[in-house]
Scaffold this motif. Structure first.
Motif, short mmCIF file in Angstrom:
data_model
loop_
_atom_site.label_atom_id
_atom_site.label_comp_id
_atom_site.label_asym_id
_atom_site.label_seq_id
_atom_site.Cartn_x
_atom_site.Cartn_y
_atom_site.Cartn_z
N HIS A 195 72.86 36.86 68.14
CA HIS A 195 72.49 37.68 69.29
C HIS A 195 71.89 39.00 68.83
O HIS A 195 72.38 39.63 67.89
N PRO A 196 70.78 39.45 69.47
CA PRO A 196 70.22 38.96 70.74
C PRO A 196 69.12 37.91 70.60
O PRO A 196 68.43 37.60 71.56
N TYR A 200 73.65 34.93 79.79
CA TYR A 200 73.50 36.10 78.92
C TYR A 200 74.86 36.55 78.40
O TYR A 200 75.02 36.80 77.19
N VAL A 246 67.61 39.46 75.89
CA VAL A 246 67.53 38.41 74.88
C VAL A 246 66.15 38.45 74.24
O VAL A 246 65.14 38.64 74.92
N ASN A 254 76.86 33.65 70.56
CA ASN A 254 75.69 33.50 69.69
C ASN A 254 75.79 34.48 68.53
O ASN A 254 75.64 35.69 68.71
N LEU A 283 76.10 34.22 75.75
CA LEU A 283 75.41 34.39 74.47
C LEU A 283 75.92 35.61 73.72
O LEU A 283 76.06 35.59 72.49
N VAL A 284 76.18 36.69 74.44
CA VAL A 284 76.72 37.89 73.79
C VAL A 284 78.00 37.55 73.05
O VAL A 284 78.24 38.03 71.93
N VAL A 319 67.29 34.25 70.11
CA VAL A 319 67.42 32.81 70.30
C VAL A 319 66.06 32.18 70.06
O VAL A 319 65.03 32.86 70.12
#
Length: 339
Positions: A247-248, A237, A271, A244, A240-241, A250
């Motif tokens: 985000h949030p 997590y 997510v 990505n 990803l923050v 996917v």
């Protein structure tokens, strides 16, 4: 006294049948400037006596004797009792190849940015009876470079724990093994990688990694599949923050029940699911909790979504990566394998 180049840290618990062989493999290393800090974790067999006997014959053996604390307490006690520039993990039921310490210390010497190194390992169990573990060993033996280790950190723990060697200053800065309801070796690797530590392996088999029935990873709740996914999801997590750009949100490859169960841990952190991807015609077009299941041929082009693959069946992980790469997806930028 000269500070050892390498401190080998070895927790020992009721291992009288194997500890002598493990000790011999360390004391016969081509790199002789080492110490072996062996911690008897309150054994009830002859382990302590064996350690004392070796210490009386070779001053490099530094035994410590504790009341039973468990592997994390023993491993950290060994680290605290060590002096070496580099610290190598070793288990009392494994065998180090003669050049292990020489080659791993040499790799650390060659690149000051490296904080942790390991090696390929030889599987020391019955490949037919322990096919799952043997397959895992085969996989970690393909994860060698810093890039491969970084990109595969959320698949599984990419090292054999007793094959690792660490730079002391990173231990001082980032901490040693933490105790909790998670695999302590995996958590340390995820924590250090999150902090930007570069990791690599010597591309040789430098350890025989045995697989006895009493191995902790087979019998303790902190090494279950669920425990791995809990700690993995926490660090994933945060990754990803940071990485990505969508985000949030996917998209998730794999809509089967097991994949959804493992992904749900990530949803608990906040997510959100854009859609699911599958190849099963019975699932295409259906909704799962309000999210559409699409065929993988219909995934949008790179840059429009970040994909997480929770497909874990043997061979499927590699096939997913090949498919996405052929579509122009780049690992770490557009997708990750996480199962």
């Amino acid at each position: 006294m000269m500070i050892p180049k390498v401190s080998v840290t070895m927790p020992c618990y009721n291992c009288e049948a194997t500890v002598g062989q493990a000790l011999e493999s360390i004391l016969s290393q081509t790199l002789e400037n080492l110490e072996l800090v062996a911690v008897d974790d309150g054994s009830s067999d002859q382990t302590a006596a064996i350690l004392k006997e070796y210490a009386s014959k070779d001053s490099r053996v530094k035994p410590l004797f504790l009341e039973h604390q468990g592997v994390v307490g023993a491993a950290n006690a060994a680290i605290e009792g060590s002096q070496g520039q580099y610290l190598a993990r070793m288990d009392a039921d494994d065998i180090a190849m003669p050049r292990r310490m020489e080659l791993q210390a040499g790799l650390l010497d060659s690149d000051p940015e490296l904080g942790l190194v390991a090696s390929r390992v030889a599987f020391g169990g019955d490949r037919e009876k322990c096919a799952g573990y043997a397959h895992y060993v085969d996989w970690i033996n393909t994860v060698i470079t810093p890039e491969a280790i970084s990109h595969n950190r959320f698949v599984e723990f990419p090292f054999a724990n007793p094959s690792i060697m660490m730079r002391r200053e990173f231990l001082a800065k980032l901490g040693a093994f933490r105790d909790g309801d998670f695999p302590e070796d995996y958590e340390l690797a995820l924590r250090w990688l999150e902090a930007g530590v570069k990791m690599q392996k010597v591309d040789e088999e430098l350890l025989v990694w045995n697989d006895p029935p009493e191995r902790l990873s087979r019998n303790h709740s902190k090494y279950t599949v669920d425990a791995f996914y809990r700690i993995k999801s926490e660090y994933l997590y945060r990754w990803l923050v940071k990485h990505n750009s969508h985000h949030p949100k996917v998209a998730v490859i794999g809509s089967a029940r097991t994949s959804r169960k493992r992904y749900r841990l990530l949803e608990d952190f906040g997510v959100e699911t854009a859609f699911y991807v599958d190849v099963d015609p019975r699932k295409i077009g259906k909704d799962i909790h309000g999210c559409k299941v699409i065929h993988r041929d219909d995934v949008p082009p790179p840059g429009e979504v970040f994909l997480l693959s929770y497909v874990a069946s043997r061979g499927a992980r590699e096939e997913v990566a090949e498919f996405l790469e052929a579509r122009g997806y780049v690992v770490g930028r557009d997708y990750l394998l996480v199962s």
